[in-house]
Design an enzyme around this catalytic site. Structure first.
Site, mmCIF file in Angstrom:
data_model
loop_
_atom_site.group_PDB
_atom_site.id
_atom_site.type_symbol
_atom_site.label_atom_id
_atom_site.label_comp_id
_atom_site.label_asym_id
_atom_site.label_seq_id
_atom_site.Cartn_x
_atom_site.Cartn_y
_atom_site.Cartn_z
ATOM 1 N N GLU A 1 0.860 -1.187 0.000
ATOM 2 C CA GLU A 1 0.000 0.000 0.000
ATOM 3 C C GLU A 1 0.898 1.240 0.000
ATOM 4 O O GLU A 1 2.094 1.145 0.309
ATOM 5 C CB GLU A 1 -0.891 0.005 1.245
ATOM 6 C CG GLU A 1 -1.822 -1.180 1.289
ATOM 7 C CD GLU A 1 -2.874 -1.063 2.380
ATOM 8 O OE1 GLU A 1 -2.882 -0.056 3.114
ATOM 9 O OE2 GLU A 1 -3.689 -1.998 2.480
ATOM 10 N N ALA B 1 2.348 1.219 3.368
ATOM 11 C CA ALA B 1 2.652 -0.095 3.959
ATOM 12 C C ALA B 1 3.335 -0.952 2.897
ATOM 13 O O ALA B 1 2.679 -1.662 2.144
ATOM 14 C CB ALA B 1 1.375 -0.770 4.465
ATOM 15 N N GLY B 2 4.657 -0.794 2.827
ATOM 16 C CA GLY B 2 5.447 -1.595 1.898
ATOM 17 C C GLY B 2 6.180 -2.652 2.700
ATOM 18 O O GLY B 2 5.721 -3.787 2.844
ATOM 19 N N ILE C 1 1.259 -2.982 -7.746
ATOM 20 C CA ILE C 1 0.719 -4.324 -7.981
ATOM 21 C C ILE C 1 1.098 -4.799 -9.385
ATOM 22 O O ILE C 1 0.588 -4.284 -10.394
ATOM 23 C CB ILE C 1 -0.816 -4.349 -7.775
ATOM 24 C CG1 ILE C 1 -1.163 -3.747 -6.390
ATOM 25 C CG2 ILE C 1 -1.340 -5.774 -7.919
ATOM 26 C CD1 ILE C 1 -0.395 -4.334 -5.200
ATOM 27 N N ARG D 1 36.594 -7.376 -28.640
ATOM 28 C CA ARG D 1 36.971 -5.951 -28.687
ATOM 29 C C ARG D 1 38.488 -5.793 -28.761
ATOM 30 O O ARG D 1 39.220 -6.293 -27.893
ATOM 31 C CB ARG D 1 36.452 -5.272 -27.415
ATOM 32 C CG ARG D 1 36.889 -3.849 -27.240
ATOM 33 C CD ARG D 1 35.923 -2.907 -27.945
ATOM 34 N NE ARG D 1 36.081 -1.546 -27.462
ATOM 35 C CZ ARG D 1 36.592 -0.567 -28.205
ATOM 36 N NH1 ARG D 1 36.999 -0.812 -29.436
ATOM 37 N NH2 ARG D 1 36.675 0.646 -27.708
ATOM 38 N N GLU E 1 9.220 -7.646 -3.289
ATOM 39 C CA GLU E 1 9.131 -8.885 -2.491
ATOM 40 C C GLU E 1 10.081 -8.863 -1.284
ATOM 41 O O GLU E 1 10.695 -9.872 -0.941
ATOM 42 C CB GLU E 1 9.331 -10.118 -3.364
ATOM 43 C CG GLU E 1 8.124 -10.345 -4.275
ATOM 44 C CD GLU E 1 8.245 -11.524 -5.176
ATOM 45 O OE1 GLU E 1 8.654 -12.594 -4.711
ATOM 46 O OE2 GLU E 1 7.918 -11.377 -6.374
ATOM 47 N N GLU F 1 16.946 -4.369 2.686
ATOM 48 C CA GLU F 1 16.967 -4.013 4.115
ATOM 49 C C GLU F 1 16.032 -4.922 4.925
ATOM 50 O O GLU F 1 16.319 -5.226 6.085
ATOM 51 C CB GLU F 1 16.562 -2.536 4.281
ATOM 52 C CG GLU F 1 17.569 -1.540 3.710
ATOM 53 C CD GLU F 1 17.594 -1.460 2.184
ATOM 54 O OE1 GLU F 1 16.670 -2.007 1.526
ATOM 55 O OE2 GLU F 1 18.539 -0.877 1.634
HETATM 56 N N1 COS Z 1 6.335 -17.676 7.751
HETATM 57 C C1 COS Z 1 5.330 -17.864 8.643
HETATM 58 N N2 COS Z 1 5.060 -16.996 9.629
HETATM 59 C C2 COS Z 1 5.818 -15.895 9.721
HETATM 60 C C3 COS Z 1 6.863 -15.630 8.816
HETATM 61 C C4 COS Z 1 7.127 -16.576 7.804
HETATM 62 N N3 COS Z 1 8.096 -16.397 6.927
HETATM 63 N N4 COS Z 1 7.453 -14.458 9.155
HETATM 64 C C5 COS Z 1 6.788 -13.988 10.220
HETATM 65 N N5 COS Z 1 5.801 -14.866 10.551
HETATM 66 C C6 COS Z 1 4.890 -14.738 11.695
HETATM 67 C C7 COS Z 1 5.653 -14.587 12.981
HETATM 68 O O1 COS Z 1 5.988 -15.851 13.521
HETATM 69 C C8 COS Z 1 4.667 -13.851 13.858
HETATM 70 O O2 COS Z 1 3.709 -14.774 14.318
HETATM 71 P P1 COS Z 1 2.960 -14.607 15.743
HETATM 72 O O3 COS Z 1 2.078 -13.396 15.616
HETATM 73 O O4 COS Z 1 2.180 -15.875 15.884
HETATM 74 O O5 COS Z 1 4.050 -14.435 16.756
HETATM 75 C C9 COS Z 1 3.969 -12.925 12.856
HETATM 76 O O6 COS Z 1 4.137 -13.547 11.570
HETATM 77 C C10 COS Z 1 4.544 -11.529 12.843
HETATM 78 O O7 COS Z 1 5.938 -11.631 12.616
HETATM 79 P P2 COS Z 1 6.953 -10.415 12.847
HETATM 80 O O8 COS Z 1 6.707 -9.862 14.224
HETATM 81 O O9 COS Z 1 8.321 -10.840 12.475
HETATM 82 O O10 COS Z 1 6.377 -9.364 11.802
HETATM 83 P P3 COS Z 1 6.803 -7.880 11.477
HETATM 84 O O11 COS Z 1 5.572 -7.068 11.395
HETATM 85 O O12 COS Z 1 7.934 -7.451 12.373
HETATM 86 O O13 COS Z 1 7.326 -7.988 9.957
HETATM 87 C C11 COS Z 1 8.887 -8.248 8.175
HETATM 88 C C12 COS Z 1 8.450 -8.618 9.618
HETATM 89 C C13 COS Z 1 9.420 -6.825 8.062
HETATM 90 C C14 COS Z 1 9.995 -9.219 7.867
HETATM 91 C C15 COS Z 1 7.704 -8.463 7.205
HETATM 92 O O14 COS Z 1 6.696 -7.527 7.407
HETATM 93 C C16 COS Z 1 8.130 -8.425 5.756
HETATM 94 O O15 COS Z 1 8.566 -9.419 5.191
HETATM 95 N N6 COS Z 1 7.994 -7.257 5.091
HETATM 96 C C17 COS Z 1 8.245 -7.123 3.675
HETATM 97 C C18 COS Z 1 7.021 -7.371 2.924
HETATM 98 C C19 COS Z 1 7.237 -7.534 1.472
HETATM 99 O O16 COS Z 1 7.933 -8.412 1.016
HETATM 100 N N7 COS Z 1 6.593 -6.649 0.704
HETATM 101 C C20 COS Z 1 6.612 -6.724 -0.691
HETATM 102 C C21 COS Z 1 5.285 -7.183 -1.180
HETATM 103 S S1 COS Z 1 5.295 -8.149 -2.595
HETATM 104 S S2 COS Z 1 6.073 -7.057 -3.979
#
Ligand code: COS
Length: 394
Positions: A137, A140-141, A170, A279, A378, A382
Protein backbone atom coordinates in the site's frame (compact mmCIF):
# COMPACT_ATOMS: atom_id res chain seq x y z
CA UNK A 1 13.31 -9.81 -27.64
CA UNK A 2 16.28 -10.61 -29.89
CA UNK A 3 17.53 -14.20 -30.16
CA UNK A 4 21.10 -14.63 -28.90
CA UNK A 5 23.98 -16.97 -29.66
CA UNK A 6 24.88 -16.91 -25.96
CA UNK A 7 23.78 -19.90 -23.88
CA UNK A 8 23.32 -20.08 -20.11
CA UNK A 9 25.79 -22.33 -18.31
CA UNK A 10 24.36 -25.54 -16.88
CA UNK A 11 27.30 -27.04 -14.90
CA UNK A 12 25.62 -26.11 -11.64
CA UNK A 13 22.80 -28.53 -12.41
CA UNK A 14 25.26 -31.30 -11.45
CA UNK A 15 25.27 -30.04 -7.84
CA UNK A 16 23.57 -32.31 -5.30
CA UNK A 17 20.83 -29.70 -4.80
CA UNK A 18 19.21 -30.75 -8.07
CA UNK A 19 17.28 -33.76 -9.34
CA UNK A 20 16.38 -35.12 -12.77
CA UNK A 21 13.22 -32.94 -13.03
CA UNK A 22 15.35 -29.79 -12.68
CA UNK A 23 17.93 -30.94 -15.19
CA UNK A 24 15.11 -31.71 -17.60
CA UNK A 25 13.86 -28.11 -17.41
CA UNK A 26 17.37 -26.76 -17.94
CA UNK A 27 17.84 -29.02 -20.95
CA UNK A 28 14.59 -28.04 -22.72
CA UNK A 29 13.91 -24.43 -21.79
CA UNK A 30 16.83 -22.47 -23.34
CA UNK A 31 16.07 -23.44 -26.92
CA UNK A 32 12.36 -22.78 -26.44
CA UNK A 33 12.89 -19.39 -24.79
CA UNK A 34 15.41 -18.19 -27.38
CA UNK A 35 13.09 -19.07 -30.26
CA UNK A 36 10.04 -17.09 -29.11
CA UNK A 37 10.85 -13.71 -30.72
CA UNK A 38 8.17 -11.87 -28.70
CA UNK A 39 7.77 -8.20 -29.63
CA UNK A 40 8.42 -6.45 -26.31
CA UNK A 41 7.91 -2.83 -27.39
CA UNK A 42 4.61 -2.67 -25.45
CA UNK A 43 5.09 -4.32 -22.06
CA UNK A 44 1.40 -5.20 -21.50
CA UNK A 45 0.92 -6.71 -24.95
CA UNK A 46 4.23 -8.57 -24.51
CA UNK A 47 3.19 -10.01 -21.15
CA UNK A 48 -0.15 -11.20 -22.55
CA UNK A 49 1.80 -12.88 -25.33
CA UNK A 50 4.34 -14.40 -22.95
CA UNK A 51 1.64 -15.81 -20.64
CA UNK A 52 -0.11 -17.39 -23.63
CA UNK A 53 3.13 -18.89 -24.94
CA UNK A 54 4.33 -20.05 -21.52
CA UNK A 55 0.93 -21.68 -21.02
CA UNK A 56 0.98 -23.41 -24.41
CA UNK A 57 4.58 -24.49 -23.88
CA UNK A 58 3.62 -26.19 -20.62
CA UNK A 59 5.96 -24.03 -18.52
CA UNK A 60 3.25 -22.45 -16.36
CA UNK A 61 2.46 -25.94 -15.11
CA UNK A 62 5.42 -25.47 -12.75
CA UNK A 63 3.44 -22.71 -10.97
CA UNK A 64 0.89 -25.16 -9.49
CA UNK A 65 0.86 -28.67 -8.04
CA UNK A 66 0.10 -31.76 -10.17
CA UNK A 67 -3.39 -32.26 -8.77
CA UNK A 68 -4.35 -28.90 -10.30
CA UNK A 69 -2.74 -29.49 -13.68
CA UNK A 70 0.84 -28.86 -12.56
CA UNK A 71 4.00 -30.56 -13.80
CA UNK A 72 5.34 -31.74 -10.43
CA UNK A 73 3.65 -33.17 -7.32
CA UNK A 74 3.96 -29.87 -5.44
CA UNK A 75 5.12 -26.31 -5.94
CA UNK A 76 8.85 -26.95 -6.30
CA UNK A 77 11.21 -24.11 -5.39
CA UNK A 78 14.13 -25.52 -7.36
CA UNK A 79 12.02 -25.79 -10.50
CA UNK A 80 10.91 -22.18 -10.03
CA UNK A 81 14.53 -21.10 -9.60
CA UNK A 82 15.77 -22.94 -12.69
CA UNK A 83 12.86 -21.66 -14.77
CA UNK A 84 13.28 -18.05 -13.65
CA UNK A 85 17.05 -18.15 -14.02
CA UNK A 86 16.75 -19.42 -17.59
CA UNK A 87 13.87 -17.16 -18.65
CA UNK A 88 15.57 -14.08 -17.18
CA UNK A 89 18.74 -14.90 -19.15
CA UNK A 90 16.74 -14.44 -22.36
CA UNK A 91 13.96 -12.04 -21.40
CA UNK A 92 13.22 -10.38 -18.05
CA UNK A 93 9.61 -9.89 -19.24
CA UNK A 94 9.24 -13.62 -19.86
CA UNK A 95 10.53 -14.21 -16.34
CA UNK A 96 8.11 -11.61 -14.96
CA UNK A 97 5.12 -13.18 -16.73
CA UNK A 98 6.04 -16.61 -15.43
CA UNK A 99 6.78 -15.48 -11.88
CA UNK A 100 3.57 -13.53 -11.45
CA UNK A 101 1.46 -16.56 -12.33
CA UNK A 102 3.15 -18.32 -9.41
CA UNK A 103 3.26 -15.44 -6.91
CA UNK A 104 -0.28 -14.32 -7.75
CA UNK A 105 -1.70 -17.79 -7.20
CA UNK A 106 0.73 -18.88 -4.45
CA UNK A 107 -1.66 -18.02 -1.62
CA UNK A 108 -4.36 -20.13 -3.31
CA UNK A 109 -1.94 -23.05 -3.60
CA UNK A 110 -0.93 -22.73 0.05
CA UNK A 111 -4.21 -21.73 1.70
CA UNK A 112 -7.10 -22.13 -0.73
CA UNK A 113 -10.05 -24.44 -0.27
CA UNK A 114 -10.35 -27.34 -2.75
CA UNK A 115 -13.09 -25.35 -4.55
CA UNK A 116 -10.90 -22.22 -4.81
CA UNK A 117 -7.95 -24.30 -6.00
CA UNK A 118 -10.09 -26.05 -8.63
CA UNK A 119 -11.53 -22.75 -9.87
CA UNK A 120 -8.21 -20.92 -10.30
CA UNK A 121 -5.12 -23.12 -10.38
CA UNK A 122 -5.77 -25.16 -13.56
CA UNK A 123 -6.46 -21.89 -15.39
CA UNK A 124 -3.25 -20.37 -14.04
CA UNK A 125 -1.33 -23.40 -15.30
CA UNK A 126 -2.90 -23.12 -18.77
CA UNK A 127 -2.35 -19.37 -19.01
CA UNK A 128 -6.13 -18.90 -19.12
CA UNK A 129 -6.23 -16.63 -16.08
CA UNK A 130 -3.60 -14.02 -15.21
CA UNK A 131 -2.82 -13.76 -11.48
CA UNK A 132 -1.69 -10.93 -9.18
CA UNK A 133 -0.60 -10.52 -5.55
CA UNK A 134 -1.88 -7.35 -3.89
CA UNK A 135 -0.12 -6.73 -0.58
CA UNK A 136 1.65 -3.33 -0.70
CA UNK A 137 0.00 0.00 0.00
CA UNK A 138 1.15 3.63 -0.30
CA UNK A 139 2.06 3.62 3.42
CA UNK A 140 2.65 -0.09 3.96
CA UNK A 141 5.45 -1.60 1.90
CA UNK A 142 8.05 -3.18 4.16
CA UNK A 143 5.74 -2.73 7.17
CA UNK A 144 2.98 -5.06 6.00
CA UNK A 145 1.09 -4.96 9.29
CA UNK A 146 0.53 -1.19 8.85
CA UNK A 147 -1.86 -1.76 5.94
CA UNK A 148 -5.03 0.33 5.93
CA UNK A 149 -7.21 -1.58 3.48
CA UNK A 150 -10.10 -2.96 5.42
CA UNK A 151 -12.58 -5.78 4.80
CA UNK A 152 -15.83 -5.93 6.74
CA UNK A 153 -18.65 -8.44 6.48
CA UNK A 154 -21.49 -7.14 4.27
CA UNK A 155 -24.58 -5.94 6.04
CA UNK A 156 -26.80 -8.23 3.93
CA UNK A 157 -27.47 -11.88 4.73
CA UNK A 158 -25.50 -13.27 1.76
CA UNK A 159 -22.30 -13.61 3.82
CA UNK A 160 -20.09 -11.51 1.57
CA UNK A 161 -17.44 -8.88 2.37
CA UNK A 162 -16.78 -5.26 1.41
CA UNK A 163 -13.23 -4.03 0.86
CA UNK A 164 -12.07 -0.42 1.03
CA UNK A 165 -8.55 0.89 0.52
CA UNK A 166 -5.68 1.34 -1.91
CA UNK A 167 -3.11 -1.22 -3.03
CA UNK A 168 -0.11 -0.10 -5.03
CA UNK A 169 2.93 -1.44 -6.91
CA UNK A 170 0.72 -4.32 -7.98
CA UNK A 171 2.41 -6.33 -10.71
CA UNK A 172 -0.03 -7.38 -13.43
CA UNK A 173 -2.33 -4.61 -12.14
CA UNK A 174 -4.85 -3.77 -14.84
CA UNK A 175 -4.32 -7.00 -16.76
CA UNK A 176 -4.88 -9.66 -14.08
CA UNK A 177 -8.02 -11.80 -14.10
CA UNK A 178 -7.88 -12.03 -10.32
CA UNK A 179 -6.02 -10.47 -7.39
CA UNK A 180 -5.11 -12.01 -4.03
CA UNK A 181 -5.80 -8.94 -1.92
CA UNK A 182 -4.70 -8.66 1.71
CA UNK A 183 -6.88 -6.55 4.02
CA UNK A 184 -7.33 -5.81 7.71
CA UNK A 185 -10.20 -7.78 9.24
CA UNK A 186 -9.30 -6.84 12.83
CA UNK A 187 -7.83 -3.36 13.20
CA UNK A 188 -6.61 -3.93 16.75
CA UNK A 189 -4.73 -7.17 16.08
CA UNK A 190 -1.72 -5.99 14.02
CA UNK A 191 -0.27 -8.78 11.92
CA UNK A 192 -2.81 -11.18 13.44
CA UNK A 193 -5.73 -9.21 11.98
CA UNK A 194 -5.10 -9.56 8.23
CA UNK A 195 -7.04 -11.77 5.80
CA UNK A 196 -6.43 -12.63 2.13
CA UNK A 197 -9.31 -12.40 -0.38
CA UNK A 198 -9.68 -13.45 -3.98
CA UNK A 199 -10.98 -10.45 -5.93
CA UNK A 200 -11.90 -11.11 -9.55
CA UNK A 201 -11.32 -8.54 -12.28
CA UNK A 202 -14.55 -6.65 -12.82
CA UNK A 203 -15.68 -6.93 -9.18
CA UNK A 204 -17.90 -3.96 -8.39
CA UNK A 205 -15.87 -1.25 -6.65
CA UNK A 206 -12.49 -2.42 -8.02
CA UNK A 207 -10.63 0.15 -10.13
CA UNK A 208 -7.36 -1.20 -11.53
CA UNK A 209 -6.91 1.36 -14.27
CA UNK A 210 -4.13 3.51 -12.73
CA UNK A 211 -1.00 2.21 -14.46
CA UNK A 212 2.43 3.00 -13.01
CA UNK A 213 5.35 3.55 -15.37
CA UNK A 214 8.78 2.36 -14.25
CA UNK A 215 12.36 2.46 -15.60
CA UNK A 216 12.22 -1.16 -16.81
CA UNK A 217 8.67 -1.23 -18.20
CA UNK A 218 6.43 -4.02 -16.92
CA UNK A 219 2.72 -4.11 -16.03
CA UNK A 220 2.20 -2.35 -12.70
CA UNK A 221 -0.80 -0.49 -11.28
CA UNK A 222 -2.52 0.97 -8.25
CA UNK A 223 -5.82 -0.68 -7.22
CA UNK A 224 -8.59 1.36 -5.66
CA UNK A 225 -11.16 -0.61 -3.70
CA UNK A 226 -14.34 1.35 -2.96
CA UNK A 227 -16.96 -0.76 -1.25
CA UNK A 228 -15.62 -3.56 -3.40
CA UNK A 229 -18.06 -6.44 -2.97
CA UNK A 230 -16.84 -10.05 -2.83
CA UNK A 231 -18.77 -13.21 -2.00
CA UNK A 232 -18.64 -15.20 1.21
CA UNK A 233 -16.27 -17.72 -0.35
CA UNK A 234 -13.64 -15.05 -1.24
CA UNK A 235 -11.49 -15.28 1.94
CA UNK A 236 -8.36 -17.32 1.41
CA UNK A 237 -7.17 -19.45 4.30
CA UNK A 238 -8.16 -18.57 7.83
CA UNK A 239 -9.78 -15.23 8.61
CA UNK A 240 -7.02 -13.18 10.33
CA UNK A 241 -4.38 -15.66 9.10
CA UNK A 242 -3.40 -13.58 6.07
CA UNK A 243 -0.06 -12.22 7.32
CA UNK A 244 1.42 -15.67 7.71
CA UNK A 245 -0.04 -16.72 4.36
CA UNK A 246 1.64 -13.72 2.72
CA UNK A 247 4.97 -14.50 4.42
CA UNK A 248 4.80 -18.18 3.47
CA UNK A 249 4.08 -17.22 -0.14
CA UNK A 250 6.98 -14.76 -0.12
CA UNK A 251 9.29 -17.36 1.40
CA UNK A 252 8.84 -19.45 -1.76
CA UNK A 253 9.04 -16.63 -4.24
CA UNK A 254 11.93 -14.71 -2.67
CA UNK A 255 14.26 -17.57 -3.57
CA UNK A 256 12.87 -17.44 -7.09
CA UNK A 257 13.56 -13.67 -7.32
CA UNK A 258 17.13 -14.65 -6.51
CA UNK A 259 16.91 -17.11 -9.43
CA UNK A 260 15.80 -14.31 -11.76
CA UNK A 261 18.68 -12.11 -10.58
CA UNK A 262 21.07 -14.96 -11.28
CA UNK A 263 19.75 -15.29 -14.82
CA UNK A 264 20.33 -11.59 -15.45
CA UNK A 265 23.80 -11.73 -13.88
CA UNK A 266 24.75 -14.79 -15.93
CA UNK A 267 23.62 -13.01 -19.09
CA UNK A 268 25.66 -9.92 -18.20
CA UNK A 269 28.72 -12.08 -17.53
CA UNK A 270 28.24 -13.90 -20.86
CA UNK A 271 27.87 -10.55 -22.66
CA UNK A 272 31.03 -9.25 -20.95
CA UNK A 273 33.07 -12.34 -21.87
CA UNK A 274 31.90 -12.19 -25.50
CA UNK A 275 32.68 -8.47 -25.66
CA UNK A 276 36.11 -8.89 -24.06
CA UNK A 277 37.03 -11.55 -26.59
CA UNK A 278 36.06 -9.54 -29.64
CA UNK A 279 36.97 -5.95 -28.69
CA UNK A 280 40.39 -4.86 -29.95
CA UNK A 281 42.41 -2.39 -27.95
CA UNK A 282 46.10 -1.33 -27.97
CA UNK A 283 46.90 -4.18 -30.36
CA UNK A 284 45.29 -6.83 -28.16
CA UNK A 285 41.79 -7.95 -27.29
CA UNK A 286 40.22 -6.63 -24.11
CA UNK A 287 40.36 -10.16 -22.72
CA UNK A 288 44.18 -10.15 -22.93
CA UNK A 289 44.45 -7.53 -20.18
CA UNK A 290 44.84 -8.58 -16.58
CA UNK A 291 42.47 -5.80 -15.52
CA UNK A 292 39.74 -7.44 -17.60
CA UNK A 293 40.59 -10.92 -16.34
CA UNK A 294 40.43 -9.73 -12.74
CA UNK A 295 37.02 -8.12 -13.30
CA UNK A 296 35.65 -11.23 -15.00
CA UNK A 297 36.99 -13.34 -12.14
CA UNK A 298 35.27 -11.15 -9.59
CA UNK A 299 32.03 -11.23 -11.57
CA UNK A 300 32.07 -15.03 -11.84
CA UNK A 301 32.62 -15.39 -8.09
CA UNK A 302 29.78 -12.96 -7.31
CA UNK A 303 27.45 -14.97 -9.54
CA UNK A 304 28.44 -18.25 -7.91
CA UNK A 305 28.03 -16.86 -4.38
CA UNK A 306 24.47 -15.82 -5.19
CA UNK A 307 23.82 -19.10 -6.97
CA UNK A 308 24.89 -21.33 -4.08
CA UNK A 309 22.75 -19.45 -1.56
CA UNK A 310 19.81 -19.54 -3.95
CA UNK A 311 20.03 -23.25 -4.65
CA UNK A 312 20.45 -23.96 -0.94
CA UNK A 313 17.34 -21.97 -0.04
CA UNK A 314 15.25 -23.71 -2.71
CA UNK A 315 16.59 -27.15 -1.75
CA UNK A 316 15.92 -26.51 1.96
CA UNK A 317 12.32 -25.63 1.23
CA UNK A 318 11.71 -28.54 -1.14
CA UNK A 319 13.27 -31.13 1.14
CA UNK A 320 12.06 -29.49 4.38
CA UNK A 321 15.58 -29.12 5.77
CA UNK A 322 15.86 -27.12 8.98
CA UNK A 323 13.09 -25.27 10.82
CA UNK A 324 10.61 -22.92 9.16
CA UNK A 325 12.62 -19.99 10.51
CA UNK A 326 15.87 -21.38 9.08
CA UNK A 327 14.21 -21.77 5.70
CA UNK A 328 12.97 -18.14 5.81
CA UNK A 329 16.47 -16.96 6.69
CA UNK A 330 17.98 -19.00 3.86
CA UNK A 331 15.50 -17.44 1.41
CA UNK A 332 16.32 -13.96 2.75
CA UNK A 333 20.07 -14.54 2.36
CA UNK A 334 19.53 -15.82 -1.18
CA UNK A 335 17.38 -12.90 -2.27
CA UNK A 336 19.64 -10.30 -0.70
CA UNK A 337 22.91 -11.73 -2.01
CA UNK A 338 21.80 -12.76 -5.49
CA UNK A 339 20.08 -9.45 -6.28
CA UNK A 340 22.83 -7.25 -4.82
CA UNK A 341 25.57 -9.28 -6.52
CA UNK A 342 23.68 -9.24 -9.81
CA UNK A 343 23.49 -5.45 -9.69
CA UNK A 344 27.28 -5.28 -9.22
CA UNK A 345 27.96 -7.83 -11.96
CA UNK A 346 25.72 -6.01 -14.43
CA UNK A 347 27.34 -2.68 -13.56
CA UNK A 348 30.79 -4.17 -14.16
CA UNK A 349 29.62 -5.65 -17.48
CA UNK A 350 28.27 -2.27 -18.51
CA UNK A 351 31.56 -0.56 -17.58
CA UNK A 352 33.48 -3.11 -19.64
CA UNK A 353 31.31 -2.29 -22.66
CA UNK A 354 32.27 1.41 -22.46
CA UNK A 355 29.98 3.68 -24.49
CA UNK A 356 28.13 0.67 -25.92
CA UNK A 357 27.03 -0.15 -22.39
CA UNK A 358 24.91 2.96 -22.04
CA UNK A 359 23.49 2.86 -25.57
CA UNK A 360 19.73 2.44 -25.39
CA UNK A 361 18.88 -0.94 -26.84
CA UNK A 362 22.12 -2.69 -25.88
CA UNK A 363 21.56 -5.76 -23.72
CA UNK A 364 23.65 -4.59 -20.76
CA UNK A 365 21.84 -1.24 -20.79
CA UNK A 366 18.45 -2.93 -20.42
CA UNK A 367 19.78 -5.37 -17.81
CA UNK A 368 21.08 -2.39 -15.82
CA UNK A 369 17.48 -1.12 -15.59
CA UNK A 370 15.86 -4.56 -15.29
CA UNK A 371 17.83 -5.66 -12.22
CA UNK A 372 17.17 -2.57 -10.12
CA UNK A 373 13.66 -3.33 -8.89
CA UNK A 374 14.60 -6.86 -7.78
CA UNK A 375 16.51 -5.29 -4.87
CA UNK A 376 13.24 -3.65 -3.79
CA UNK A 377 10.23 -5.83 -4.49
CA UNK A 378 9.13 -8.88 -2.49
CA UNK A 379 11.06 -7.56 0.48
CA UNK A 380 13.79 -4.94 -0.04
CA UNK A 381 17.40 -5.82 0.78
CA UNK A 382 16.97 -4.01 4.12
CA UNK A 383 13.99 -6.26 5.01
CA UNK A 384 16.08 -9.35 4.22
CA UNK A 385 18.87 -7.95 6.42
CA UNK A 386 16.34 -7.52 9.24
CA UNK A 387 15.02 -11.05 8.88
CA UNK A 388 18.56 -12.46 8.98
CA UNK A 389 19.73 -10.09 11.73
CA UNK A 390 16.81 -10.86 14.04
CA UNK A 391 17.42 -14.58 13.55
CA UNK A 392 21.13 -14.44 14.37
CA UNK A 393 20.39 -12.41 17.52
CA UNK A 394 18.02 -15.14 18.65
N1 COS B 1 6.33 -17.68 7.75
C1 COS B 1 5.33 -17.86 8.64
N2 COS B 1 5.06 -17.00 9.63
C2 COS B 1 5.82 -15.90 9.72
C3 COS B 1 6.86 -15.63 8.82
C4 COS B 1 7.13 -16.58 7.80
N3 COS B 1 8.10 -16.40 6.93
N4 COS B 1 7.45 -14.46 9.16
C5 COS B 1 6.79 -13.99 10.22
N5 COS B 1 5.80 -14.87 10.55
C6 COS B 1 4.89 -14.74 11.70
C7 COS B 1 5.65 -14.59 12.98
O1 COS B 1 5.99 -15.85 13.52
C8 COS B 1 4.67 -13.85 13.86
O2 COS B 1 3.71 -14.77 14.32
P1 COS B 1 2.96 -14.61 15.74
O3 COS B 1 2.08 -13.40 15.62
O4 COS B 1 2.18 -15.87 15.88
O5 COS B 1 4.05 -14.44 16.76
C9 COS B 1 3.97 -12.93 12.86
O6 COS B 1 4.14 -13.55 11.57
C10 COS B 1 4.54 -11.53 12.84
O7 COS B 1 5.94 -11.63 12.62
P2 COS B 1 6.95 -10.42 12.85
O8 COS B 1 6.71 -9.86 14.22
O9 COS B 1 8.32 -10.84 12.47
O10 COS B 1 6.38 -9.36 11.80
P3 COS B 1 6.80 -7.88 11.48
O11 COS B 1 5.57 -7.07 11.39
O12 COS B 1 7.93 -7.45 12.37
O13 COS B 1 7.33 -7.99 9.96
C11 COS B 1 8.89 -8.25 8.18
C12 COS B 1 8.45 -8.62 9.62
C13 COS B 1 9.42 -6.82 8.06
C14 COS B 1 10.00 -9.22 7.87
C15 COS B 1 7.70 -8.46 7.21
O14 COS B 1 6.70 -7.53 7.41
C16 COS B 1 8.13 -8.42 5.76
O15 COS B 1 8.57 -9.42 5.19
N6 COS B 1 7.99 -7.26 5.09
C17 COS B 1 8.24 -7.12 3.68
C18 COS B 1 7.02 -7.37 2.92
C19 COS B 1 7.24 -7.53 1.47
O16 COS B 1 7.93 -8.41 1.02
N7 COS B 1 6.59 -6.65 0.70
C20 COS B 1 6.61 -6.72 -0.69
C21 COS B 1 5.28 -7.18 -1.18
S1 COS B 1 5.30 -8.15 -2.59
S2 COS B 1 6.07 -7.06 -3.98
Amino acid sequence: MQPTALVPSTEHLALPFFEAAHRDIAARLPEWANAQGVDETDDRAACHDWVRRLGEGGWLRYCVAAEHGGALPRLDSRALVVLRETLAFYSPLADFSFAMQGLGSGAISLGGTPAQQAAYLPEVARGGKIAAFALSEPDAGSDVAAMQTEAVPSADSAGGWRLNGTKTWISNGGMADFYCVFAKTDRQAGSRGITAFIVDKGASGLDDSAHIHVMAPHPLATLRLTDCAVAGDAPLGEVNGGFKLAMQTLDIFRASVAGAALGMARRALAEAIAHARRRNMFGHTLADFQLTQAKLGEMAALVDAGALLTYRAAWMRDTQQGSMKERSVAAAMAKMTATENAQRVIDMALQMHGGLGVMVGSKVESLYRDIRSLRIYEGATEVQQLIIGKAVLQ
